[in-house]
Structures are given as structure tokens and as C-alpha cells.
Design a protein around this motif. Structure first.
Motif, PDB file in Angstrom:
ATOM      1  N   UNK A  58      18.900  20.852   0.206  1.00 30.06           N
ATOM      2  CA  UNK A  58      18.471  21.537  -1.021  1.00 30.06           C
ATOM      3  C   UNK A  58      17.151  22.257  -0.812  1.00 30.06           C
ATOM      4  N   UNK A  59      16.256  21.649  -0.030  1.00 29.95           N
ATOM      5  CA  UNK A  59      14.968  22.281   0.260  1.00 29.95           C
ATOM      6  C   UNK A  59      15.174  23.543   1.095  1.00 29.95           C
ATOM      7  N   UNK A  60      16.049  23.471   2.082  1.00 27.27           N
ATOM      8  CA  UNK A  60      16.330  24.647   2.914  1.00 27.27           C
ATOM      9  C   UNK A  60      16.882  25.801   2.074  1.00 27.27           C
ATOM     10  N   UNK A  61      17.641  25.463   1.053  1.00 28.13           N
ATOM     11  CA  UNK A  61      18.209  26.502   0.185  1.00 28.13           C
ATOM     12  C   UNK A  61      17.182  27.070  -0.791  1.00 28.13           C
ATOM     13  N   UNK A  62      15.997  26.455  -0.837  1.00 29.76           N
ATOM     14  CA  UNK A  62      14.928  27.003  -1.668  1.00 29.76           C
ATOM     15  C   UNK A  62      14.718  26.306  -2.992  1.00 29.76           C
ATOM     16  N   UNK A  63      15.386  25.174  -3.214  1.00 31.55           N
ATOM     17  CA  UNK A  63      15.203  24.448  -4.461  1.00 31.55           C
ATOM     18  C   UNK A  63      13.895  23.679  -4.497  1.00 31.55           C
ATOM     19  N   UNK A  64      13.443  23.361  -5.705  1.00 31.38           N
ATOM     20  CA  UNK A  64      12.303  22.466  -5.887  1.00 31.38           C
ATOM     21  C   UNK A  64      12.898  21.072  -5.998  1.00 31.38           C
ATOM     22  N   UNK A  65      12.677  20.249  -4.976  1.00 31.99           N
ATOM     23  CA  UNK A  65      13.442  19.014  -4.817  1.00 31.99           C
ATOM     24  C   UNK A  65      12.587  17.782  -5.111  1.00 31.99           C
ATOM     25  N   UNK A  66      13.168  16.869  -5.880  1.00 31.64           N
ATOM     26  CA  UNK A  66      12.556  15.571  -6.152  1.00 31.64           C
ATOM     27  C   UNK A  66      13.514  14.494  -5.685  1.00 31.64           C
ATOM     28  N   UNK A  67      13.000  13.497  -4.990  1.00 36.88           N
ATOM     29  CA  UNK A  67      13.827  12.392  -4.528  1.00 36.88           C
ATOM     30  C   UNK A  67      13.427  11.099  -5.213  1.00 36.88           C
ATOM     31  N   UNK A  68      14.410  10.230  -5.424  1.00 37.95           N
ATOM     32  CA  UNK A  68      14.123   8.932  -6.036  1.00 37.95           C
ATOM     33  C   UNK A  68      14.883   7.830  -5.327  1.00 37.95           C
ATOM     34  N   UNK A  69      14.213   6.695  -5.196  1.00 31.02           N
ATOM     35  CA  UNK A  69      14.853   5.489  -4.669  1.00 31.02           C
ATOM     36  C   UNK A  69      14.080   4.300  -5.198  1.00 31.02           C
ATOM     37  N   UNK A  70      14.778   3.189  -5.397  1.00 32.55           N
ATOM     38  CA  UNK A  70      14.091   1.984  -5.868  1.00 32.55           C
ATOM     39  C   UNK A  70      13.297   1.316  -4.753  1.00 32.55           C
ATOM     40  N   UNK A  71      13.481   1.800  -3.520  1.00 32.10           N
ATOM     41  CA  UNK A  71      12.708   1.281  -2.384  1.00 32.10           C
ATOM     42  C   UNK A  71      11.505   2.205  -2.158  1.00 32.10           C
ATOM     43  N   UNK A  72      10.334   1.709  -2.446  1.00 35.33           N
ATOM     44  CA  UNK A  72       9.142   2.550  -2.347  1.00 35.33           C
ATOM     45  C   UNK A  72       8.833   2.955  -0.912  1.00 35.33           C
ATOM     46  N   UNK A  73       9.384   2.223   0.057  1.00 35.19           N
ATOM     47  CA  UNK A  73       9.095   2.499   1.462  1.00 35.19           C
ATOM     48  C   UNK A  73       9.602   3.880   1.887  1.00 35.19           C
ATOM     49  N   UNK A  74      10.557   4.452   1.141  1.00 39.97           N
ATOM     50  CA  UNK A  74      11.125   5.736   1.542  1.00 39.97           C
ATOM     51  C   UNK A  74      10.330   6.922   1.009  1.00 39.97           C
ATOM     52  N   UNK A  75       9.291   6.674   0.237  1.00 35.07           N
ATOM     53  CA  UNK A  75       8.505   7.773  -0.327  1.00 35.07           C
ATOM     54  C   UNK A  75       8.034   8.725   0.762  1.00 35.07           C
ATOM     55  N   UNK A  76       7.529   8.190   1.843  1.00 36.66           N
ATOM     56  CA  UNK A  76       7.018   9.028   2.933  1.00 36.66           C
ATOM     57  C   UNK A  76       8.132   9.876   3.547  1.00 36.66           C
ATOM     58  N   UNK A  77       9.342   9.308   3.637  1.00 37.40           N
ATOM     59  CA  UNK A  77      10.464  10.052   4.207  1.00 37.40           C
ATOM     60  C   UNK A  77      10.856  11.218   3.306  1.00 37.40           C
ATOM     61  N   UNK A  78      10.875  10.980   2.001  1.00 42.14           N
ATOM     62  CA  UNK A  78      11.196  12.051   1.054  1.00 42.14           C
ATOM     63  C   UNK A  78      10.172  13.178   1.161  1.00 42.14           C
ATOM     64  N   UNK A  79       8.906  12.817   1.191  1.00 46.21           N
ATOM     65  CA  UNK A  79       7.845  13.819   1.256  1.00 46.21           C
ATOM     66  C   UNK A  79       7.835  14.549   2.593  1.00 46.21           C
ATOM     67  N   UNK A  80       8.255  13.886   3.661  1.00 48.14           N
ATOM     68  CA  UNK A  80       8.280  14.546   4.975  1.00 48.14           C
ATOM     69  C   UNK A  80       9.311  15.666   5.029  1.00 48.14           C
ATOM     70  N   UNK A  81      10.283  15.615   4.130  1.00 47.23           N
ATOM     71  CA  UNK A  81      11.317  16.651   4.079  1.00 47.23           C
ATOM     72  C   UNK A  81      10.995  17.743   3.059  1.00 47.23           C
ATOM     73  N   UNK A  82       9.823  17.660   2.468  1.00 49.43           N
ATOM     74  CA  UNK A  82       9.402  18.679   1.514  1.00 49.43           C
ATOM     75  C   UNK A  82       9.740  18.354   0.076  1.00 49.43           C
ATOM     76  N   UNK A  83      10.195  17.132  -0.170  1.00 51.19           N
ATOM     77  CA  UNK A  83      10.514  16.744  -1.535  1.00 51.19           C
ATOM     78  C   UNK A  83       9.366  16.000  -2.200  1.00 51.19           C
ATOM     79  N   UNK A  84       9.399  15.939  -3.509  1.00 49.40           N
ATOM     80  CA  UNK A  84       8.461  15.114  -4.255  1.00 49.40           C
ATOM     81  C   UNK A  84       9.138  13.771  -4.513  1.00 49.40           C
ATOM     82  N   UNK A  85       8.364  12.707  -4.589  1.00 45.88           N
ATOM     83  CA  UNK A  85       8.932  11.391  -4.869  1.00 45.88           C
ATOM     84  C   UNK A  85       8.735  11.065  -6.334  1.00 45.88           C
TER      85      UNK A  85
END
Length: 253
Positions: A58-85
Motif C-alpha cells: 500500500x505504501x508503494x502505491x502511494x497510500x497513507x498507511x497505518x498499521x495495527x497489532x495487539x503486539x506492541x513489539x511490531x511497532x518498529x517493523x510497521x514504521x520501518x516500512x513507512x507506516x504509522x502505528x
């Protein structure tokens, strides 16, 4: 050897392609002589292999992307791909065994759904990929949350085959509620059969390399992959989940 991961990667990608096709709106911001089109706002629920691939696509296509997970440990992974957590108050961290999410309590679920319903109102596209191994998919988006979204919005529920993350999801069908499309795709990797087959073949090749030596079967039960993949041995059920399904560790003859 992890076939689930290889196929989930393709499924996460395909969910975004389906959403882009069915939304009827551009994903990237586009400035033209006739005016500027705002980028699509995309929310990805679940940041496992499929979810992270959906965020990246979705980020590659140009969207403004937000990711969510109940595991807080993945926040860094979401942000590394250009998404907001997406931070929620209901659940700060719910990581369980093996890195998967643990089942939430009823109170946690109720509060989480309320917060996700508020977030859903701001989104053009929701991709849901949340799953708990061996259990029905967690319900994250209620029917009321869908009705609160703007007409023309799209939900692609990758968890459709295990009950769906959205209350209105029907596996293999598209449900329209208040102008919002809820799409429940099944067997997504088959949409990219060539790549899915190539990846699965490599998974199997790697597994055979592990359990075959000099043309003979060589099972090392100290290896977690071998131990985890074996269901029965010497007439006994040795896999814990298979034991539970069989009602206890009874012998097979």
C-alpha cells in the motif's frame, strides 16, 4: 520451510491489489491541472507476514498507511516500512507463545472494537489479516463500525476463511453495507499460481533436505521443525495439538 509465511506474503500483496481495484479511488496523491487528489488512507489490521506485506505494498502505491497489532513489539517493523502505528488504550501488548497474539479477554475485545471503529471512520481502505493459530479469527470490525465508514470505502478481509475479522464478512463473497464493500477473498495465493507454486516447491525442497540424508530418511527429533511437523511416531500421537484433537494421547495401531 515455512509455507505459511511464503503464502501469506502473496496474500498480503494480493489484498492490496484487490482493494485498489475495488475502491474506485487512486492510492497515491496526484496533482493535475484539474486539481489535486488526496492519497488513500489505508489501515492494515495485523502486522504478521501478510500484514507487513500489505503495509509495504500500500505504501508503494502511494497510500497513507497505518498499521495495527495487539503486539506492541511490531511497532518498529510497521514504521520501518513507512507506516504509522495505531496506538490504542484498550490493549498495550498481547503477545503470546511463538510470537503470535494471545486471545484477548471480553473486556479487552469490547474496548478494542470501540477504538478501531473510531479509526475506521477516517479510512478509505481497511486490510484485515489478524489471525490466532488454531482458533477462529478475532472480530475487530463490527457491523456498526462498517456503517460508520464513508460510502465507497473498502474492507478486504484476509481472515474470511476462518470467520473473518469483520462482522459482515462472508467467505468468497462481497457484501455491500451503506456503500461500503466488505470483500472476503479465499485462497488468495491461487491468484498468483506461478509464484505461489514456486515458493511452495522451495519450502518442500528445504524440508526434504532437512529430513533426508544420502537418500535415506533421517529424522532428528531434537530439531524443532522435525519435532513440530511429526504427528505420530512408534504408534503414539506425539504432536500436542493432535493429542488435544484426539482427546488425549491414545495409541494408533
Amino acid at each position: 520451510m515455512d509455507a505459511l509465511s511464503s503464502q501469506a506474503n502473496l496474500g498480503g500483496y494480493m489484498c492490496v491489489v484487490i482493494a485498489a481495484r475495488d475502491s474506485g479511488n487512486l492510492f497515491p496523491m496526484m496533482t493535475t491541472a484539474a486539481g489535486t487528489i488526496a492519497p488513500a488512507k489505508v489501515l492494515v489490521l495485523g502486522a504478521g507476514v501478510a500484514g507487513l506485506q500489505a503495509i509495504a505494498t500500500a505504501k508503494r502505491l502511494g497510500g497513507v498507511v497505518t498499521g495495527f497489532d495487539v503486539r506492541s513489539v511490531v511497532k518498529e517493523q510497521v514504521e520501518s516500512l513507512g507506516g504509522r502505528f495505531l496506538e490504542v488504550e484498550a490493549v498495550k501488548d498481547a503477545e503470546g507463545e511463538g510470537g503470535y497474539a494471545r486471545p484477548l479477554t471480553e473486556d479487552e475485545n469490547a474496548k478494542l472494537r470501540e477504538e478501531l471503529a473510531e479509526a475506521a471512520k477516517r479510512m478509505d481502505v481497511i486490510i484485515s489479516t489478524a489471525a490466532i493459530p488454531g482458533r477462529p479469527a478475532p472480530l475487530l470490525i463490527t457491523a456498526d463500525a462498517v456503517r460508520g465508514m464513508a460510502p465507497g470505502s473498502v474492507i478486504v478481509d484476509m481472515a474470511a476463511e476462518t470467520g473473518g475479522n469483520c462482522e459482515l464478512t462472508k467467505a468468497g463473497e462481497t457484501v455491500v453495507e451503506g456503500g461500503v464493500k466488505v470483500i472476503g477473498p479465499v485462497n488468495l495465493p491461487s491468484e498468483m499460481a506461478n509464484d505461489a507454486s514456486a515458493l511452495y516447491a522451495k519450502n518442500l525442497s528445504n524440508l526434504l533436505d532437512l529430513i533426508v540424508e544420502d537418500g535415506k530418511l533421517n529424522l532428528n527429533f531434537e530439531d524443532e521443525v522435525v519435532a513440530g511437523a511429526c504427528l505420530t511416531h512408534n504408534g503414539e500421537i506425539v504432536n500436542e495439538r493432535a493429542k488435544e484433537a484426539a482427546g488425549g494421547g491414545c495409541c494408533w495401531t
